[in-house]
Scaffold this active site. Structure first.
Site, PDB file in Angstrom:
ATOM      1  N   MET A 110       0.008  -7.269  -0.774  1.00 20.29           N
ATOM      2  CA  MET A 110      -0.982  -7.024   0.273  1.00 20.29           C
ATOM      3  C   MET A 110      -2.374  -7.408  -0.226  1.00 20.29           C
ATOM      4  O   MET A 110      -2.818  -6.901  -1.259  1.00 20.29           O
ATOM      5  CB  MET A 110      -1.012  -5.537   0.647  1.00 20.29           C
ATOM      6  CG  MET A 110       0.220  -5.009   1.297  1.00 20.29           C
ATOM      7  SD  MET A 110       0.063  -3.212   1.574  1.00 20.29           S
ATOM      8  CE  MET A 110       0.398  -2.596  -0.086  1.00 20.29           C
TER       9      MET A 110
ATOM     10  N   CYS B 273     -10.700   1.706  -4.170  1.00 16.38           N
ATOM     11  CA  CYS B 273      -9.687   0.663  -3.993  1.00 16.38           C
ATOM     12  C   CYS B 273     -10.258  -0.747  -3.856  1.00 16.38           C
ATOM     13  O   CYS B 273      -9.769  -1.673  -4.491  1.00 16.38           O
ATOM     14  CB  CYS B 273      -8.806   0.991  -2.792  1.00 16.38           C
ATOM     15  SG  CYS B 273      -9.698   1.482  -1.292  1.00 16.38           S
TER      16      CYS B 273
ATOM     17  N   CYS C  74      -6.850   4.564   3.250  1.00 14.73           N
ATOM     18  CA  CYS C  74      -6.105   3.329   3.004  1.00 14.73           C
ATOM     19  C   CYS C  74      -4.614   3.605   2.917  1.00 14.73           C
ATOM     20  O   CYS C  74      -3.798   2.858   3.472  1.00 14.73           O
ATOM     21  CB  CYS C  74      -6.602   2.670   1.715  1.00 14.73           C
ATOM     22  SG  CYS C  74      -5.685   1.178   1.248  1.00 14.73           S
TER      23      CYS C  74
ATOM     24  N   GLY D  99       5.928  -2.773  -2.481  1.00 10.94           N
ATOM     25  CA  GLY D  99       4.545  -3.225  -2.472  1.00 10.94           C
ATOM     26  C   GLY D  99       4.151  -3.633  -3.876  1.00 10.94           C
ATOM     27  O   GLY D  99       3.898  -2.772  -4.725  1.00 10.94           O
TER      28      GLY D  99
END
Length: 364
Positions: A29, A190, A94, A3
């Site tokens: 992402m 976030c 998340c 990621g």
């Protein structure tokens, strides 16, 4: 599948894996749709950085937009919690629902067997079970935000930077010529980042002026919406210059959302801020089950809090936690996370505490 966020931690994770494994790729992402009114799109800047990192390492780059999943599985819950007067922790949700579920599922459709992230945490297989461990760097350890992960997720995940301190990560990035080596760490919630939380929430939960009172009912000021504040908060109250003031700062100790009233007291260690017990729900255990129906361990009720010794008892709601020492500003909606040494056992969502405004209905 790494990621890649465009930051230094995920960049070094990708670098280390590209040196030790034959097949490595990066996946960026996008979990939040930026509002153009707030300025340049940070997600697009991060995406460009992630592309540059993958190009530098010579690994394939993929990008996917998970904003719809994030809205449905994380953000709607975030807003409903604030409307109810609680203070949620969307980073925990998340990680559980997006980064280690939606991302993992998508990585597998692209042919990946394992995912990796730049989190400061570790995992290991011990006696047939995967354990989640604190990161080596105590100042950067992120196991608190990962406590809701389970066996399947940990078995499929690598944490390449969890074994090293942050300065070492930056040194590796700098010596490898990665453009992210000096990039500032992201902070804040976030999807909000460093924006003012009250301004952000005001776009979804309209402001509504109400009274600030002391616990005895004395009116001492006015606020713009009780749901915007959290227990223990000092800044943004606008209380000052009162003749009956002790000169100490004011802190939020309670909220009555139904009447839109905020309660505040003076003093960081005021008894109105303290709790000895809390009730938690939505409890998850990394190993799949609790160590016992009753056990002692250490816990945190907020990120970066020093370990607090406690007794945990399982019950029908989740668990009851009794601390050896009173805790300050135990906040409904936040997470209580349990540890046995370096091993993260799991955690849950704080429902109430036995502070005067903690919502405790049966103190006996």
């Amino acid at each position: 599948m790494v990621g890649v966020s465009g930051g230094v931690d995920s960049s070094v994770a990708a670098l280390l894996l590209s040196r030790s494994r034959e097949h490595v790729a990066g996946l960026f992402m996008q979990n939040w749709e930026e509002d153009e009114r707030l300025g340049p799109c940070r997600a697009e800047e991060d995406r460009k950085d992630a592309v540059a990192i993958c190009a530098r390492l010579g690994i394939p780059f993929h990008a996917r937009n998970f904003a719809r999943e994030y809205w449905d599985q994380v953000f709607e819950h975030f807003l409903s919690e604030y409307r109810a007067g609680r203070t949620p922790n969307p980073d925990v949700l998340c990680n559980r629902e997006i980064k280690f579920k939606t991302f993992l599922d998508h990585a597998r459709t692209l042919g990946a067997e394992t995912i990796a992230t730049g989190h400061y945490a570790r995992n290991r297989l011990r006696d047939g079970y995967w354990q989640l461990l604190r990161g080596v760097d105590d100042n950067k350890d992120q196991s608190y935000f990962l406590h809701a992960l389970g066996q399947d997720q940990l078995a499929a995940t690598l944490f390449p930077v969890g074994e090293m301190p942050k300065p070492e990560v930056r040194r590796i990035a700098r010596e490898a010529g990665l453009p992210s080596h000096a990039k500032k760490d992201s902070t804040g919630i976030c999807f909000i980042g460093e924006r003012d939380i009250r301004e952000f929430l005001g776009r979804y939960i309209p402001a509504s002026a109400g009274e600030i009172r002391t616990p005895d009912g004395t009116r001492i000021g006015e606020h713009q919406g009780a749901w915007y504040y959290t227990l223990g908060q000092r800044g943004g109250l606008g209380i000052g210059g009162r003749q009956d003031s002790t000169g100490e700062p004011w802190y939020v100790v309670g909220k009555d959302v139904s009447r839109n009233i905020l309660f505040a007291v003076q003093g960081n260690a005021n008894d109105w801020l303290l709790s000895s017990r809390l009730q938690a729900s939505d409890v998850t255990w990394v190993a799949g089950a609790a160590p016992a129906s009753e056990f002692r361990c250490v816990a945190k009720t907020r990120y970066r809090q020093p370990d607090q010794t406690c007794l945990v008892r399982l019950d029908e709601q989740g668990c009851l936690v009794e601390f050896d020492q009173p805790q300050r500003a135990v906040t409904p909606g936040q997470s209580v996370v349990f540890y046995d040494g370096e091993v993260c056992l799991g955690g849950g969502v704080i429902e109430r505490s036995d502070s005067p405004f903690g919502g405790w209905t049966n103190p006996s």
